[in-house]
Design a protein around this motif. Structure first.
Motif, mmCIF file in Angstrom:
data_model
loop_
_atom_site.group_PDB
_atom_site.id
_atom_site.type_symbol
_atom_site.label_atom_id
_atom_site.label_comp_id
_atom_site.label_asym_id
_atom_site.label_seq_id
_atom_site.Cartn_x
_atom_site.Cartn_y
_atom_site.Cartn_z
ATOM 1 N N SER A 155 0.834 -1.203 0.000
ATOM 2 C CA SER A 155 0.000 0.000 0.000
ATOM 3 C C SER A 155 0.872 1.256 0.000
ATOM 4 C CB SER A 155 -0.910 0.016 1.233
ATOM 5 O OG SER A 155 -0.138 -0.002 2.422
ATOM 6 N N VAL A 156 0.303 2.332 -0.538
ATOM 7 C CA VAL A 156 0.998 3.618 -0.584
ATOM 8 C C VAL A 156 0.209 4.614 0.248
ATOM 9 C CG1 VAL A 156 1.850 5.472 -2.066
ATOM 10 C CG2 VAL A 156 1.850 3.110 -2.909
ATOM 11 N N ASP A 157 0.850 5.174 1.237
ATOM 12 C CA ASP A 157 0.183 6.128 2.113
ATOM 13 C C ASP A 157 -0.211 7.381 1.326
ATOM 14 O OD1 ASP A 157 0.231 8.516 4.173
ATOM 15 O OD2 ASP A 157 0.058 6.669 5.361
ATOM 16 N N PRO A 158 -1.405 7.905 1.575
ATOM 17 C CA PRO A 158 -1.860 9.114 0.852
ATOM 18 C C PRO A 158 -0.909 10.303 0.997
ATOM 19 C CG PRO A 158 -3.691 8.099 2.029
ATOM 20 C CD PRO A 158 -2.448 7.377 2.479
ATOM 21 N N SER A 159 -0.118 10.312 2.075
ATOM 22 C CA SER A 159 0.791 11.440 2.301
ATOM 23 C C SER A 159 2.015 11.408 1.380
ATOM 24 C CB SER A 159 1.264 11.439 3.755
ATOM 25 O OG SER A 159 2.019 10.264 4.037
ATOM 26 N N TYR A 160 2.232 10.287 0.688
ATOM 27 C CA TYR A 160 3.375 10.186 -0.223
ATOM 28 C C TYR A 160 3.202 11.187 -1.359
ATOM 29 C CZ TYR A 160 6.300 8.278 -4.002
ATOM 30 O OH TYR A 160 7.203 8.120 -5.026
ATOM 31 N N ASP A 161 4.217 12.049 -1.543
ATOM 32 C CA ASP A 161 4.097 13.137 -2.527
ATOM 33 C C ASP A 161 4.994 12.937 -3.736
ATOM 34 O OD1 ASP A 161 6.554 13.548 -1.367
ATOM 35 O OD2 ASP A 161 6.258 15.685 -0.940
ATOM 36 N N ARG A 164 3.999 8.553 -9.070
ATOM 37 C CA ARG A 164 3.222 7.314 -8.925
ATOM 38 C C ARG A 164 3.016 6.659 -10.291
ATOM 39 N NH1 ARG A 164 -0.474 7.199 -4.168
ATOM 40 N NH2 ARG A 164 0.096 8.928 -2.793
ATOM 41 N N HIS A 191 8.678 5.718 -3.516
ATOM 42 C CA HIS A 191 8.028 4.710 -2.679
ATOM 43 C C HIS A 191 8.476 3.314 -3.101
ATOM 44 C CE1 HIS A 191 4.888 2.309 -0.746
ATOM 45 N NE2 HIS A 191 4.687 3.362 0.041
ATOM 46 N N LYS A 193 6.950 0.595 -3.390
ATOM 47 C CA LYS A 193 6.070 -0.113 -4.320
ATOM 48 C C LYS A 193 6.480 0.153 -5.762
ATOM 49 C CE LYS A 193 1.264 -0.773 -5.751
ATOM 50 N NZ LYS A 193 -0.135 -0.729 -5.338
#
Length: 472
Positions: A155-161, A164, A191, A193
């Protein structure tokens, strides 16, 4: 037998002192010449050999360093510095068990030497880990990371800026790659992922390829051949910014040693892999001797990957490096490989194409795969033992035989620092290109690249190191 008079001894000492000055000024080739001159006058002084061995270590001529250490120990079996020099050379080559033998001797004789103690502990730790990993492999079938990795479960946290990859298409597109480069310029981490997705895609692509790849130059464009970049991300990106980014009209071939030494090997290799995903038929990657486990343990890539990601990520990189091709042939005429040629004549392209690189995994210390990654040219005809301690050195006649056997015109290889970034040898038939300027932030060399048009005209471009925000 020549009698060595006191006058000759004094003369040898005088020349040795001149060599010491050259060494302090980092003129290692000149120092080697002076130490050799001193040895020719008085060959009975062990320290002359260990001093020359130290120069060879600086020049990455590890085979010569081991040979000089052996000569010093023949003169004086208790000369501890010779054990230390030999250990350093063996560690550089990944011969950890051999290095450990000498480091044990050094530690016993010089128990208060902090550097020797530190190197002994580092080497012992590596040997224990290698033995442990082998024991595990012997007790259970080792499962490939690539075969068991489930990136969809990450999973990728929504806070990752950061950039993608589209969850639906799972494709690396141009906007993603541009964002990735911008992200890395700011020294930000992608990230895990998306890093896994990039490496896994390249792994799957490479496993289906032969060990030798045929390359076509875009009909209305060009191909750029680059040598070692060694984790120097800002110098690497400067190649694209000054010479043009990869595209369908501008192909690139990076000829090994993408990682190790530099501080940003992860960023370099992920950028290259992302471009490979984007332009699979226009971005080519060859394995170098530093895309191997032993080198990665010593020269930084393993530690960098584990610090930025995880053990699993390094293991996936290792599997992917095993799948990288060993050589390329441009337009049926130019042979490109990282190191060089072979210990026997009449090796054919078909033999190279069929090398079981994935089954073999690590290149070992002999054979075609090893020689492709490690060998170097020499000006003299014939072959000689490698200055590195691995592979061979090959002369103009060896190059000529290989080219004639395979109806080729020239060899392009990398693997060696050159003051001007490139050197043309062997009657113009063997070119070395090295693309990491100011190598290790100390050498002061220029980098180089080769632009080749469809009619096989070659343009050699040299460039200096850039100033990055990491070393301002």
């Amino acid at each position: 037998m020549t009698v060595i008079t006191e006058e000759l001894k004094a003369k040898a000492e005088e020349i040795k002192n001149e060599a010491n000055v050259c060494f302090k000024e980092k003129r290692f080739s000149a120092a080697i010449e002076k130490y050799t001159e001193a040895i020719e006058i008085n060959s009975n002084v062990a320290s002359y050999y260990t001093n020359r061995a130290f120069c060879h270590l600086k020049m990455e001529s590890y085979g010569y360093a081991i040979s000089d250490s052996n000569l010093a120990l023949k003169i004086d079996p208790n000369f501890t510095k010779a054990n230390y020099r030999r250990a350093s050379a063996n560690m550089a080559l990944g011969n950890f068990k051999e290095a450990l033998k000498d480091l044990k001797i050094v530690s016993k004789r010089a128990p208060n030497d902090k550097d020797a103690k530190s190197k002994y502990e580092e080497c012992a730790k590596i040997v224990r880990r290698i033995d442990f990993e082998k024991a595990i492999e012997n007790n259970e079938q080792k499962q490939s990371v690539a075969s068991k990795l489930d990136v969809d479960a990450i999973s990728v946290d929504p806070s990752y800026d950061g950039p993608r990859i589209n969850d639906e298409t799972k494709e690396v597109d141009l906007p993603f790659v541009k964002a990735l480069v911008h992200h890395f310029k700011g020294q930000k981490k992608i990230h895990k992922k998306y890093a896994f997705m990039i490496v896994l895609a390249v792994y799957k692509f490479m496993t289906d390829a032969p060990s030798l790849i045929d390359v076509k130059i875009p009909a209305d464009g060009k191909l750029t051949v680059c040598g070692d970049v060694h984790g120097q991300f800002y110098d690497f990106i400067n190649i694209f910014e000054t010479n043009g980014y990869p595209s369908e009209k501008h192909a690139y071939l990076f000829n090994g040693d993408f990682v190790d030494r530099g501080s940003f090997s992860v960023e370099v290799i992920l950028t290259l892999f992302a471009y490979k995903c984007l332009y699979p038929g226009h971005l080519f990657l060859a394995r170098g001797n530093h895309e191997t486990d032993n080198m990665n343990k010593v020269y930084g890539f393993e530690g960098e990957v584990k610090a930025k990601f995880s053990d699993m990520m390094f293991n996936l990189f290792s599997e992917t490096f095993n799948a990288l091709p060993l050589a390329h042939v441009i337009e049926n005429k130019i042979f490109v490989t990282h190191g060089g040629l072979f210990s026997r004549d009449n090796v054919t392209l078909d033999e190279i194409r069929k090398i079981d690189r994935i089954g073999q995994g690590q290149p070992g210390s002999d054979g075609l795969m090893c020689e492709l990654l490690w060998s170097d040219p020499q000006p003299e005809h014939g072959r000689s033992a490698s200055k590195r301690g691995v592979g061979i050195q090959f002369g103009p006649d060896v190059t000529k035989n290989f080219l004639e056997t395979n109806d080729l015109e020239m060899v392009i290889r990398s693997h060696e620092v050159k003051e001007d970034g490139y050197v043309i040898e062997h009657d113009g038939k063997c070119v070395t290109v090295f693309s990491a300027p100011n190598y290790c932030d100390t050498v002061g060399n220029k980098g180089a690249l080769i632009n080749i048009t469809p009619d096989l005209k070659k343009e050699y471009i040299t460039f200096s190191a850039v100033v990055s925000i990491s070393n301002v």
